[in-house]
Structures are given as C-alpha cells and as structure tokens.
Write a protein that holds these residues in place. Structure first.
Motif, short mmCIF file in Angstrom:
data_model
loop_
_atom_site.label_atom_id
_atom_site.label_comp_id
_atom_site.label_asym_id
_atom_site.label_seq_id
_atom_site.Cartn_x
_atom_site.Cartn_y
_atom_site.Cartn_z
N ASP A 65 0.83 -1.20 0.00
CA ASP A 65 0.00 0.00 0.00
C ASP A 65 0.87 1.26 0.00
O ASP A 65 1.90 1.32 0.68
N LYS A 66 0.48 2.26 -0.81
CA LYS A 66 1.16 3.56 -0.94
C LYS A 66 2.50 3.45 -1.67
O LYS A 66 3.29 4.40 -1.65
N GLU A 67 2.77 2.33 -2.35
CA GLU A 67 4.00 2.21 -3.13
C GLU A 67 3.70 2.46 -4.61
O GLU A 67 2.66 2.03 -5.13
N VAL A 68 4.63 3.13 -5.29
CA VAL A 68 4.43 3.55 -6.67
C VAL A 68 5.69 3.24 -7.48
O VAL A 68 6.81 3.45 -7.00
N VAL A 69 5.50 2.74 -8.70
CA VAL A 69 6.58 2.57 -9.67
C VAL A 69 6.33 3.55 -10.81
O VAL A 69 5.24 3.59 -11.38
N LEU A 70 7.33 4.35 -11.13
CA LEU A 70 7.23 5.33 -12.22
C LEU A 70 7.80 4.74 -13.50
O LEU A 70 8.93 4.25 -13.50
N THR A 71 7.04 4.75 -14.58
CA THR A 71 7.53 4.26 -15.86
C THR A 71 7.24 5.28 -16.96
O THR A 71 6.20 5.97 -16.91
N PHE A 72 8.14 5.35 -17.94
CA PHE A 72 8.01 6.30 -19.04
C PHE A 72 8.25 5.57 -20.36
O PHE A 72 9.23 4.84 -20.50
N ASP A 73 7.37 5.79 -21.33
CA ASP A 73 7.46 5.13 -22.63
C ASP A 73 7.86 6.10 -23.74
O ASP A 73 7.69 7.32 -23.63
N ASP A 74 8.37 5.50 -24.84
CA ASP A 74 8.50 6.13 -26.17
C ASP A 74 9.71 7.02 -26.36
O ASP A 74 9.92 7.51 -27.46
N GLY A 75 10.49 7.30 -25.32
CA GLY A 75 11.64 8.17 -25.50
C GLY A 75 12.83 7.41 -26.06
O GLY A 75 12.72 6.25 -26.46
N PRO A 76 14.00 8.08 -26.07
CA PRO A 76 14.20 9.44 -25.54
C PRO A 76 13.80 10.51 -26.55
O PRO A 76 13.71 10.26 -27.74
N GLN A 77 13.61 11.73 -26.04
CA GLN A 77 13.29 12.88 -26.86
C GLN A 77 14.00 14.10 -26.31
O GLN A 77 14.14 14.24 -25.09
N LYS A 78 14.46 14.96 -27.20
CA LYS A 78 15.14 16.18 -26.77
C LYS A 78 14.20 17.05 -25.96
O LYS A 78 13.02 17.12 -26.22
N TYR A 79 14.76 17.72 -24.95
CA TYR A 79 14.06 18.65 -24.05
C TYR A 79 13.13 17.94 -23.08
O TYR A 79 13.24 18.12 -21.87
N MET A 221 3.49 6.71 -17.96
CA MET A 221 3.58 8.05 -18.52
C MET A 221 4.49 8.00 -19.75
O MET A 221 5.00 6.95 -20.11
N HIS A 222 4.68 9.14 -20.42
CA HIS A 222 5.51 9.21 -21.62
C HIS A 222 6.46 10.39 -21.52
O HIS A 222 6.02 11.52 -21.28
N ASP A 223 7.75 10.12 -21.70
CA ASP A 223 8.73 11.21 -21.60
C ASP A 223 8.92 11.95 -22.91
O ASP A 223 9.88 12.70 -23.06
N ILE A 224 7.99 11.79 -23.86
CA ILE A 224 8.07 12.53 -25.12
C ILE A 224 7.08 13.70 -25.15
O ILE A 224 7.08 14.46 -26.11
N HIS A 225 6.26 13.83 -24.12
CA HIS A 225 5.23 14.87 -24.11
C HIS A 225 5.64 16.04 -23.21
O HIS A 225 6.06 15.83 -22.06
N LYS A 226 5.48 17.25 -23.71
CA LYS A 226 5.81 18.44 -22.93
C LYS A 226 4.93 18.55 -21.68
O LYS A 226 5.40 18.96 -20.63
#
Length: 451
Positions: A65-79, A221-226
C-alpha cells in the motif's frame, strides 16, 4: 555606533562564508533529506517472461500500500526527456524507461544519460508498431528484437530484459516468445493518458485521483510529451505530500541481444560511433579563422535549454513544495542529431496507449502455461531495508520479485536512511546572476561604512 556596525559586518561575513557549505549540502548526491527518494529497490527474475501490471497481468502484485513505480514510454526525446531526468534527479527518484529503438539511435546521448543516472532502461519495440496488427509474428519478432539491439547499442551497456507492448496489446505468440527469451512483460496499473490534449494541472489532478482511489500501482507516462515533463515536478510533490513511496525496479540479469539483429542495427546506426569510441569535438574540428562558437552551456555546468525554470504564477497553487516547472523553447534548434529518429505511422504513434483493447495475455493459454511452468521456490527476500519489523507476505512463494534495498516484506539487514542536508540560502532570483562572496562583502561594507 561603530561597534554596532562592526557587529553587523561580522554577522554578514559569517553568513556569507557559510553559504558555500549550505549550497554544497543542497547539491549533495542522493539520498538527500527532504526529497522523495527511493523507498525500496526490487530485483526481478525475468526467467520465463513474467508479466506485471494488473491491467493485463494479474499473477504478480509486488507493491505494498502507498507504493508507486514510475515508468516512461516512447523516449528518448530532446528537451522533454531531459526535463523528466531533471525532475527525477531533484527528488532523488528512480524510474523505468521503455525506449523505442529508433528513438534511442536518434538520441543516443540522451538515453545514455538515462542509464548513467541509475534509471532502468527497457524496450518498447523498434518503431512502435502494434504487434497484434502485423501480418505475421516474424514481423513482430523483428520489431521486438531490433528494438532490443538498438537500445542496447545506443546505451552502450547492459539494459534490462523488460518489455512493454505498444498500445498495451499482446498476442499469444509474442507472450510465448518473450517467455522463451526470459524477458518480462509490463502492462500498467494506472494509465496517465498523458497523450491526450490537456493542461499540466489537469494531468496531475487526474493521475492523483486514480492513484488515491487504487492506493498503489505502476504508473504509465511518456517522456516525449511536454505536458508530462511540465507536470512531473508537481506529481512528485503530490506523491511526497500524500505519503507515497517510490519503488525502483531492477533486473536480476541483463538482456542478451541476438547477433543477427545487432548486425542489422549497425546499418541503421549510420556510422554512429560506439560508446567510448567518440572523440571530443574540439580534438577533431578546430576554428582557424573567424569567431569560434560559444562554449556549450551544459559543458560549463549550467542547465541546458529546456530544463526546469521557476514555475509560472498559475502553477504555484498546484505544487505543494513550490517545485520548478520545465520551460521549453518556442522553436526547436536548427542543429539536428546525427541520426534523427523517423516518425512512426500515425495509427501507431508513440505516446498513445489503448488499454481498452480486447487482447489480454492474462486470459491467453500461453500466459497461463508460462505461469504454471514457473517453479514454486519462494524467491522473495529482503536483503536490506531502512527499518521496521519483519512482515510476512502470502504471495511470496510464487513471486519473481526480490527486494534488494529499502523496506521489504521479509527481513532486515542494514539501514539506508538518507543523510541530512542543509538548506539553500540566498538563492538568486530568476534572470539575475548569482553574486560572488566578495561582491556581497563589498556591498555590506559599503552599506555600513561607505566608500
């Protein structure tokens, strides 16, 4: 009166002399007091290709309970990826990045920074084609393996045998193949749907509502979106304020690439040097006439363009800790990377997940067979944790997840409390260069004693 002024001068002198130490403490490496940090690090045995993420694979739920894993798809992208890395570093947080092969080859220097920062790098196919929509599985196999070889080549070192299907849709053949390759599959518990047009504030509110309702989970989440990059500091601030804890996923063993695909990727690399073989630009190109270009700001220890700047007024109320929000250039720079990643087809555009697709590996015969074939050997154990009494977990006997640091479900070995750090004093205002100690001393002397 003179004694009074001298006393004040001594006070300011002591304060200014202590400033470097305070700033050094604030810039100390992780863990740092006051940051969200990583509560627990788990090691995943990917033998047999286990699946994670309750939206599709319900066999292994390793989060408390209250534990979170952060994941990001589709990168890398500049900025955007750079801004995501900055936000994670500010809070001493680790995440998992599922990179697309073409993107990694296009921006190898960025995916290398992801790996160097201690984040886990997995894969997300070569070009984000939906495996289930390809004509044959051989095409799907090529997408999977070319993506693995490309990301491995771009990173220049070990990457995790972690894979996420584009659009979160698998097939029986793909599940069985990944099982034979000992590659774990990752769905999600909470989809941020950050590919939809929305404000950063709306994204934060929507994501936190889903998380508060569920209480824990793997976040997609996605690390390609501003918008995602702008929202991430606020998301981390909300997680910290609400008492959530970050779990970092690592792999027991790195993925093994296939030679035939490594050779094929060399053609796609278009002459990009291998990691470690690059020479400094200054040793190859030398200005012999005219004005040389200005030194790269990032090389001089400054933040590169596109990284977080002070938050705008409208975002202040959404960030409990006053976390800085990223700012992005109005137009992309003219300089292009050596190998720009081609744009994938519109129907399979990176960043768009469809968790409502009908195919689910949890219900497929191949997934059931893979789960049944796994030995029951109680591989869950806690190597170290930061405190607390031992806790028994009923699902430990069939889980491929092993806690290697932080608060785990079994035993205590050593403490990993973050070291305290001082507060930053006299931070410069936005747009104004920081004054040196000598300049501040001169101003103080002039104020009290005149010229």
């Amino acid at each position: 009166m003179v004694i009074h002024r001298v006393g004040f001068a001594i006070f300011w002198l002591a304060l200014l002399l202590g400033l470097p130490a305070a700033r050094a403490a604030d810039e100390a490496p992780c863990p740092r007091a006051g940051t969200l940090g990583v509560s627990r690090t788990v090691e995943i045995d990917t033998t047999g290709g286990p699946g994670f993420g309750m939206e599709h694979y319900k066999a292994y739920d390793f989060l408390q309970d209250k534990e979170v894993v952060l994941t990001f798809d589709d990168g890398p992208q500049k900025y955007t990826t750079e801004a995501v890395l900055k936000a994670l570093a500010d809070e001493c947080v680790k995440a998992t990045f599922f990179s697309i092969g073409k993107m990694a080859l296009g921006y190898p220097e960025i995916i290398r920074e992801v790996s160097k920062a201690g984040h886990t790098v997995g894969t997300h196919t070569w070009s984000h084609k939906a495996i289930a929509k390809l004509k044959t599985f051989d095409d799907g196999k090529d997408e999977i393996e070319r993506g693995i070889s490309a990301v491995h080549r771009a990173v220049g070192g070990p990457i995790a045998p972690f894979f996420r299907f584009p659009t979160l849709v698998d097939t029986q053949e793909a599940v069985a193949y990944l099982g034979k390759r000992n590659i774990a599959m990752f769905s999600t518990d909470i989809d941020s749907v950050d590919y939809r047009p929305q404000t950063a504030d709306h994204l934060v509110k929507s994501l936190m509502q889903k998380l508060d309702k569920r209480g824990k989970g793997i976040l997609l989440m996605h690390d390609i979106h501003k918008t995602t990059a702008k929202a991430l500091p606020m998301i981390l601030a909300q997680l910290k304020a609400k008492g959530y804890k970050i779990v970092h996923m690592t792999a027991k063993s790195p993925v093994t690439t296939l030679a035939e695909y490594d050779q094929a990727i060399e053609k796609e690399a278009k002459g990009l040097p291998q990691v470690g073989a690059e020479k400094p630009l200054s040793s190859i190109v030398k200005t012999v006439g005219g004005t040389p270009p200005a030194e790269d700001s990032s090389a001089a220890g400054e933040e590169p363009e596109g990284l977080p700047a002070p938050p705008p007024a409208e975002a202040a109320s959404s960030s409990p800790s006053g976390a800085a929000l990223p700012s992005f250039p109005a137009a992309a720079p003219k300089a292009e990377p050596q190998s720009s990643p081609p744009s994938p087809p519109v129907q399979n555009m990176p960043g768009k997940q469809s968790s409502a697709e009908p195919a689910k590996a949890a219900d497929s015969p191949a997934a059931a067979a893979a789960a049944a074939a796994r030995p029951i050997e109680a591989p869950v154990s806690t190597v170290s944790q930061s405190g607390g009494a031992p806790v028994s977990v009923a699902t430990a006997e069939s889980s491929p997840v092993k806690t290697v640091s932080g608060v785990g479900p079994v035993a205590t070995v050593h403490s990993a409390e973050p070291a305290p750090s001082g507060d930053t004093l006299d931070a410069p205002h936005s747009g104004q260069p920081a004054k040196s100690i000598s300049e501040k001393l001169k101003e103080t002397w002039k104020f009290w004693f005149g010229e």
